[in-house]
Design an enzyme around this catalytic site. Sequence first.
Site, short mmCIF file in Angstrom:
data_model
loop_
_atom_site.label_atom_id
_atom_site.label_comp_id
_atom_site.label_asym_id
_atom_site.label_seq_id
_atom_site.Cartn_x
_atom_site.Cartn_y
_atom_site.Cartn_z
N GLY A 142 50.04 42.25 30.08
CA GLY A 142 49.95 41.26 30.80
C GLY A 142 48.81 41.41 31.85
N CYS A 143 48.92 40.89 33.00
CA CYS A 143 48.25 40.85 34.36
C CYS A 143 47.89 42.28 34.54
CB CYS A 143 48.47 39.89 35.21
SG CYS A 143 48.61 37.92 34.49
N ALA A 144 48.89 43.16 34.45
CA ALA A 144 48.54 44.52 34.82
C ALA A 144 47.77 45.26 33.99
CB ALA A 144 50.21 45.27 34.89
N LEU A 348 50.00 43.35 39.04
CA LEU A 348 51.46 43.05 38.86
C LEU A 348 51.56 42.46 37.33
CD1 LEU A 348 52.82 41.41 41.92
CD2 LEU A 348 53.00 43.92 41.26
#
Length: 363
Positions: A142-144, A348
């Site tokens: 994901g965003c990480a 995160l």
Amino acid sequence: MISSIGLGVPQHNMSQQTVKTFVSDVFHKSASQFLERMMPVFDNACIDNRQFAVNQEWLKNNHTFKEKNDLYQHFAQIYSLQAIDACLKNNQLLNENIPYEAIDMIIFVSSTGIATPSIDTYIMNERPFREDVIRMPLWGLGCAGGAIGLSRAFDWISAHPDKNVLLICCELCSLTFQKNDSSKSNLVGTALFGDGAAAALLMGESSSSLSSIKDFSTKPRIIETSTKTKKNSNSVMGWDVTDRGLEVIFSKSIPAQVRSFWKRHIHTFLAQLNLTGQSIHSFIAHPGGKKVLEAMEDVLQAPQEKFRHSYRILRNHGNMSSVTVLYVMYEWMKEGVPENMLSIISALGPGFSSELLLLEWKK
């Protein structure tokens, strides 16, 4: 050393007001009262424009998971190749083009579609990469994912200092849009997420390609990395995989997680390095959203100016999941950071996970 970055920007630009109007039209029959309460999220997201791989007409219709994933595979190749070409031929950062044959490892990061073989194999067919290039496809971060991809690239070139790594991030969040899902998570995701691709070139300390880097400005060197994953936090963010495709899970507790879980991580990381927040020149933070950035500023007692490019990318592109942190990094590299200054990359992601990297800027 992070030597170059290139971007792949999808062709369909939409203003936040256009997206807000579109969402109001799509959902007004099924959730009119709830929708009216949720509309301010579009105005408060600190986003002006986003780019998408598909147009409004596509978004208005229902599509099967297969239809969405076929488009993911198609556009992921197009925009990843655009980013790769821009990275290896970036005359702002490089004296000369880097040949595709000089790449020793390809890391491909994505979470918005699936492909087996992974997308990097299709990319290899379109450019003259060597057949013995090492591949590391990473999915589900994901965003990480962009920050984690940088950490894994750093690990590998630390062990192989004469090698070069090409990190590619590609996310097509628009293809996961659920027009029949009027949940809060889907509406918040629709107010935040955009599409994009980026590629970053990392060179080992004894790479023969180092002479291709322009020496008039500083470049970021990764000094240290740190990962933390909070147990029993799988419900904070991620995907619910359904017959209709990938449905977003996006908890309202994320800013609170920044003030608790991330706070412990960043303070421990800095303490281990004998640093304080005041000694960090800039924070190359993945802009998960305005509230996330504000929570990070609060935790660090840092001025917004140190996060300025995170806000700028959020405003002009939205949250492109793993890709976004590379867009932010590119802005800092173009601006130039004084020699010997320190920066921290932060992102995160699902898990619930936190990735941190310490950078030192060197010529």
